[in-house]
Design a protein around this motif. Structure first.
Motif, PDB file in Angstrom:
ATOM      1  N   HIS A 142       0.822  -1.226   0.000  1.00 33.33           N
ATOM      2  CA  HIS A 142       0.000   0.000   0.000  1.00 33.33           C
ATOM      3  C   HIS A 142       0.849   1.267   0.000  1.00 33.33           C
ATOM      4  CE1 HIS A 142      -3.602  -2.394   0.783  1.00 33.33           C
ATOM      5  NE2 HIS A 142      -2.905  -3.034   1.716  1.00 33.33           N
ATOM      6  N   VAL A 143       2.154   1.120  -0.164  1.00 36.94           N
ATOM      7  CA  VAL A 143       3.059   2.279  -0.107  1.00 36.94           C
ATOM      8  C   VAL A 143       2.792   3.224  -1.277  1.00 36.94           C
ATOM      9  CG1 VAL A 143       5.479   3.002  -0.275  1.00 36.94           C
ATOM     10  CG2 VAL A 143       4.850   1.040   1.160  1.00 36.94           C
ATOM     11  N   THR A 144       2.673   4.499  -0.976  1.00 35.63           N
ATOM     12  CA  THR A 144       2.443   5.510  -2.015  1.00 35.63           C
ATOM     13  C   THR A 144       3.649   6.433  -2.213  1.00 35.63           C
ATOM     14  OG1 THR A 144       1.449   7.019  -0.389  1.00 35.63           O
ATOM     15  CG2 THR A 144      -0.045   5.533  -1.586  1.00 35.63           C
ATOM     16  N   MET A 145       4.630   6.374  -1.301  1.00 36.56           N
ATOM     17  CA  MET A 145       5.797   7.252  -1.422  1.00 36.56           C
ATOM     18  C   MET A 145       7.023   6.596  -0.808  1.00 36.56           C
ATOM     19  SD  MET A 145       6.213  11.202  -0.094  1.00 36.56           S
ATOM     20  CE  MET A 145       7.502  12.280  -0.723  1.00 36.56           C
ATOM     21  N   VAL A 146       8.151   6.644  -1.536  1.00 33.88           N
ATOM     22  CA  VAL A 146       9.436   6.151  -1.032  1.00 33.88           C
ATOM     23  C   VAL A 146      10.461   7.263  -1.192  1.00 33.88           C
ATOM     24  CG1 VAL A 146      11.276   4.441  -1.261  1.00 33.88           C
ATOM     25  CG2 VAL A 146       8.895   3.772  -1.676  1.00 33.88           C
ATOM     26  N   VAL A 147      11.183   7.546  -0.125  1.00 33.35           N
ATOM     27  CA  VAL A 147      12.215   8.592  -0.136  1.00 33.35           C
ATOM     28  C   VAL A 147      13.560   7.961   0.184  1.00 33.35           C
ATOM     29  CG1 VAL A 147      13.026  10.749   0.899  1.00 33.35           C
ATOM     30  CG2 VAL A 147      10.566  10.360   0.602  1.00 33.35           C
ATOM     31  N   LEU A 148      14.570   8.285  -0.628  1.00 27.34           N
ATOM     32  CA  LEU A 148      15.953   7.885  -0.343  1.00 27.34           C
ATOM     33  C   LEU A 148      16.714   9.148   0.040  1.00 27.34           C
ATOM     34  CD1 LEU A 148      14.914   5.444  -2.067  1.00 27.34           C
ATOM     35  CD2 LEU A 148      17.237   5.248  -2.965  1.00 27.34           C
ATOM     36  N   ASP A 149      17.064   9.267   1.317  1.00 24.40           N
ATOM     37  CA  ASP A 149      17.828  10.435   1.762  1.00 24.40           C
ATOM     38  C   ASP A 149      19.311  10.079   1.795  1.00 24.40           C
ATOM     39  OD1 ASP A 149      18.292  13.004   2.600  1.00 24.40           O
ATOM     40  OD2 ASP A 149      17.898  12.590   4.715  1.00 24.40           O
ATOM     41  N   GLU A 150      20.149  11.030   1.392  1.00 24.24           N
ATOM     42  CA  GLU A 150      21.593  10.772   1.248  1.00 24.24           C
ATOM     43  C   GLU A 150      21.804   9.542   0.366  1.00 24.24           C
ATOM     44  OE1 GLU A 150      23.554  12.944   2.214  1.00 24.24           O
ATOM     45  OE2 GLU A 150      22.912  13.874   4.075  1.00 24.24           O
ATOM     46  N   ALA A 151      21.166   9.574  -0.805  1.00 22.91           N
ATOM     47  CA  ALA A 151      21.156   8.398  -1.681  1.00 22.91           C
ATOM     48  C   ALA A 151      22.554   7.986  -2.129  1.00 22.91           C
ATOM     49  CB  ALA A 151      20.269   8.665  -2.895  1.00 22.91           C
ATOM     50  N   ASP A 152      23.438   8.976  -2.363  1.00 21.85           N
ATOM     51  CA  ASP A 152      24.790   8.599  -2.794  1.00 21.85           C
ATOM     52  C   ASP A 152      25.485   7.755  -1.749  1.00 21.85           C
ATOM     53  OD1 ASP A 152      24.922  10.745  -1.054  1.00 21.85           O
ATOM     54  OD2 ASP A 152      26.404  11.871  -2.206  1.00 21.85           O
ATOM     55  N   MET A 153      25.246   8.070  -0.487  1.00 22.74           N
ATOM     56  CA  MET A 153      25.858   7.285   0.579  1.00 22.74           C
ATOM     57  C   MET A 153      25.170   5.921   0.724  1.00 22.74           C
ATOM     58  SD  MET A 153      26.447   8.351   4.537  1.00 22.74           S
ATOM     59  CE  MET A 153      27.176   7.194   5.702  1.00 22.74           C
ATOM     60  N   ILE A 154      23.858   5.868   0.497  1.00 21.52           N
ATOM     61  CA  ILE A 154      23.142   4.588   0.548  1.00 21.52           C
ATOM     62  C   ILE A 154      23.761   3.604  -0.433  1.00 21.52           C
ATOM     63  CG2 ILE A 154      20.976   3.443  -0.092  1.00 21.52           C
ATOM     64  CD1 ILE A 154      19.458   5.739   1.159  1.00 21.52           C
ATOM     65  N   PHE A 155      23.999   4.072  -1.661  1.00 23.28           N
ATOM     66  CA  PHE A 155      24.568   3.181  -2.680  1.00 23.28           C
ATOM     67  C   PHE A 155      26.055   2.948  -2.451  1.00 23.28           C
ATOM     68  CE2 PHE A 155      20.910   4.928  -5.252  1.00 23.28           C
ATOM     69  CZ  PHE A 155      20.166   3.763  -5.184  1.00 23.28           C
ATOM     70  N   ASP A 156      26.747   3.978  -1.946  1.00 24.71           N
ATOM     71  CA  ASP A 156      28.186   3.855  -1.725  1.00 24.71           C
ATOM     72  C   ASP A 156      28.502   2.839  -0.635  1.00 24.71           C
ATOM     73  OD1 ASP A 156      30.877   4.783  -2.363  1.00 24.71           O
ATOM     74  OD2 ASP A 156      30.894   5.670  -0.357  1.00 24.71           O
ATOM     75  N   THR A 157      27.578   2.658   0.310  1.00 26.51           N
ATOM     76  CA  THR A 157      27.813   1.722   1.409  1.00 26.51           C
ATOM     77  C   THR A 157      27.242   0.335   1.120  1.00 26.51           C
ATOM     78  OG1 THR A 157      25.878   2.721   2.503  1.00 26.51           O
ATOM     79  CG2 THR A 157      28.035   3.429   3.246  1.00 26.51           C
ATOM     80  N   GLY A 158      26.847   0.086  -0.133  1.00 26.53           N
ATOM     81  CA  GLY A 158      26.519  -1.276  -0.538  1.00 26.53           C
ATOM     82  C   GLY A 158      25.089  -1.717  -0.364  1.00 26.53           C
ATOM     83  N   ILE A 174      22.632  -1.374  -2.547  1.00 26.68           N
ATOM     84  CA  ILE A 174      21.955  -1.361  -3.849  1.00 26.68           C
ATOM     85  C   ILE A 174      20.916  -2.478  -3.948  1.00 26.68           C
ATOM     86  CG2 ILE A 174      22.263  -1.623  -6.337  1.00 26.68           C
ATOM     87  CD1 ILE A 174      25.008  -0.369  -6.049  1.00 26.68           C
ATOM     88  N   SER A 175      21.303  -3.698  -3.585  1.00 21.96           N
ATOM     89  CA  SER A 175      20.374  -4.830  -3.724  1.00 21.96           C
ATOM     90  C   SER A 175      19.178  -4.685  -2.782  1.00 21.96           C
ATOM     91  CB  SER A 175      21.101  -6.151  -3.457  1.00 21.96           C
ATOM     92  OG  SER A 175      21.645  -6.175  -2.146  1.00 21.96           O
ATOM     93  N   GLU A 176      19.415  -4.146  -1.572  1.00 25.08           N
ATOM     94  CA  GLU A 176      18.314  -3.960  -0.622  1.00 25.08           C
ATOM     95  C   GLU A 176      17.311  -2.924  -1.137  1.00 25.08           C
ATOM     96  OE1 GLU A 176      21.673  -5.612   1.784  1.00 25.08           O
ATOM     97  OE2 GLU A 176      21.446  -4.165   0.172  1.00 25.08           O
ATOM     98  N   VAL A 177      17.839  -1.830  -1.684  1.00 28.40           N
ATOM     99  CA  VAL A 177      16.948  -0.798  -2.223  1.00 28.40           C
ATOM    100  C   VAL A 177      16.172  -1.357  -3.416  1.00 28.40           C
ATOM    101  CG1 VAL A 177      16.842   1.451  -3.360  1.00 28.40           C
ATOM    102  CG2 VAL A 177      18.366   1.115  -1.406  1.00 28.40           C
ATOM    103  N   ASP A 178      16.863  -2.101  -4.283  1.00 25.62           N
ATOM    104  CA  ASP A 178      16.187  -2.751  -5.409  1.00 25.62           C
ATOM    105  C   ASP A 178      15.055  -3.650  -4.905  1.00 25.62           C
ATOM    106  OD1 ASP A 178      17.141  -1.910  -7.883  1.00 25.62           O
ATOM    107  OD2 ASP A 178      18.933  -3.148  -7.744  1.00 25.62           O
TER     108      ASP A 178
END
Length: 441
Positions: free
Chosen positions: A148-164, A166-170
């Protein structure tokens, strides 16, 4: 023309919260982001720390929330537990103004997973704020229902991906409805974010703060050339003359951070350390001690310091400039918060003067100084000094050549005359150089 929060027709509860928080008008990033998110657009926003980006996504999130539905409607992901906790606190502040209770849950590593699962079985939150690893784990477990999620926000996204992550966010994005609104907030936009956007956010709106707005105007930027003294000696000199309320000293690696901290401790300076080798427990303890002002100086690495909101940072000291100059914006954005002033001091080797020039091209006014008699004294950069010296050498050489050609007609007192001419020529060259420098300022 500067907008007002009232222009966005936000809920009365949100307007009351903004008034009590003394938010007078939207920040530049909020001014650009709010209309887009309120219209339901997917968004990629480039903005550093300290620009008001947290409320840039929280306000639309609460505005669009259906308070009467008890299911997960919004997910906010952060790269670190500390940043997730800070976003959670800001969200709870806003939720307190609503007459009906809003269920917000913080889901991060380092907490009791089993107890969290039992709690989620009894009731699903309306807003989830957490780290990608824990959120994805609970979705896979079936404890979180993301349908039922209508909104997803990635804050400090460069750091999210830089710290590995990627697969979890996917995994998370793959389990929310395709119609869910996606918003990315990041200090930098590396290729991995561009690829993510192409996969999930085709046609997303993109905004960025103008380069000249990226650092608060209340920051004084200074560059100290590293010449006769070591970096450690210079930092000790700075500590003896600046007396900051709280100073963050940035090093580029954990090894450099530990070595610097050890050197400063040996010189009698009480200092804290923040880097990735600390355990979760040690990290929490260190942050608590910093907030309790046990330390006046803290050595940190970029990754460790990202997402930590510590009040009262008056000085940023760059033991070394970051390899990626975008991190300079992130570092200095930790001072001069609100109406406060701040100072950013960088230790610069000759080869780093190119980087200083690049920062100046981005609109950051950095002035070269040296420490004399416990004061910052303006000084030219090495490149400028070399240009002046080159002018001096060329003038001297030209004068010698001119007189060498007339050597057979030497008159009495020619040496003194030559010295006067050379001195005058050098003085003239320096004055002309100074005029050119003044015109550039």
């Amino acid at each position: 023309m500067q907008s007002k929060y009232s222009d966005y027709q936000l809920r009365l509860e949100l307007m009351e919260a903004l008034a009590d928080l003394r938010f007078v008008e939207p920040t530049p990033i909020q001014h650009q982001v709010l209309p887009l998110l309120l219209k339901g657009r997917n968004l990629i926003a480039q903005a550093p720390t300290g620009t008001g980006k947290t409320h840039a996504f929280l306000l639309p999130l609460f505005e669009q929330l259906n308070i009467h539905k008890q299911n997960i409607q919004a997910v906010v992901l952060a790269p670190t537990r500390e940043l997730a906790e800070q976003i959670f606190k800001r969200a709870v502040e806003l939720a307190d103004y609503f007459p009906d209770a809003i269920d917000i849950q913080l889901l991060i590593g380092g907490t009791d997973r089993t107890r969290g699962i039992e709690r989620l079985k009894n009731s699903q939150p309306q807003i989830v704020i957490g780290t990608p690893g824990r959120v994805f784990d609970l979705i896979k477990e079936g404890a979180l229902d993301a349908t039922h999620v209508t909104m997803v926000v990635l804050d400090e996204a460069d750091m999210i991906f830089d710290t590995g992550f990627i697969s979890e966010v996917d995994g998370i994005i793959g389990r929310v409805p395709e119609t869910a609104q996606l918003a990315i907030f990041s200090a930098t936009i590396p290729q991995v974010i561009e690829q993510f956007a192409q996969k999930y956010m085709a046609g997303a709106a993109q905004v960025a703060i103008d380069a000249k707005q990226k650092t608060p105007v209340a920051i004084e930027h200074l560059a100290i050339p590293v010449r006769r003294k070591s970096r450690e000696d210079l930092i000790v000199d700075i500590t003896e003359m600046c007396h900051p309320y709280l100073a963050l000293i940035f090093a580029n690696t954990r090894k450099h951070a530990d070595a610097l901290a050890g050197e400063l401790r040996d010189r009698g300076i009480r200092i804290g350390v923040l880097h990735g080798d600390l355990s979760a427990r040690e990290r929490r303890q260190m942050i608590r001690r910093i907030r309790d002002l046990e330390f006046q100086y803290v050595v940190a690495t970029d990754i460790a310091a990202r997402g930590i909101d510590i009040e009262g940072i008056s000085h940023i000291i760059n033991y070394e400039l970051p390899d990626d100059l975008a991190f300079y914006i992130h570092r200095v954005g930790r001072t001069a918060r609100g109406s406060n002033e701040g100072m950013a001091i960088s230790l610069i080797t000759p080869e780093q003067e190119v980087a200083v020039n690049q920062l100046r091209e981005r609109g950051i006014d950095i002035n070269y100084v040296e420490i004399k008699n416990a004061e910052f004294v303006p000084v030219a950069s090495r490149n400028k000094r070399m240009r002046v010296n080159r002018i001096d050498d060329e003038t001297l050489k030209a004068s010698h050549q001119a007189h060498a050609r007339k050597a057979k007609k030497v008159k009495p007192g020619y040496k003194k005359k030559l010295e006067r001419e050379v001195k005058a020529a050098v003085g003239k060259a320096k004055r002309q150089q100074q005029k050119r420098n003044n015109k550039k300022r």
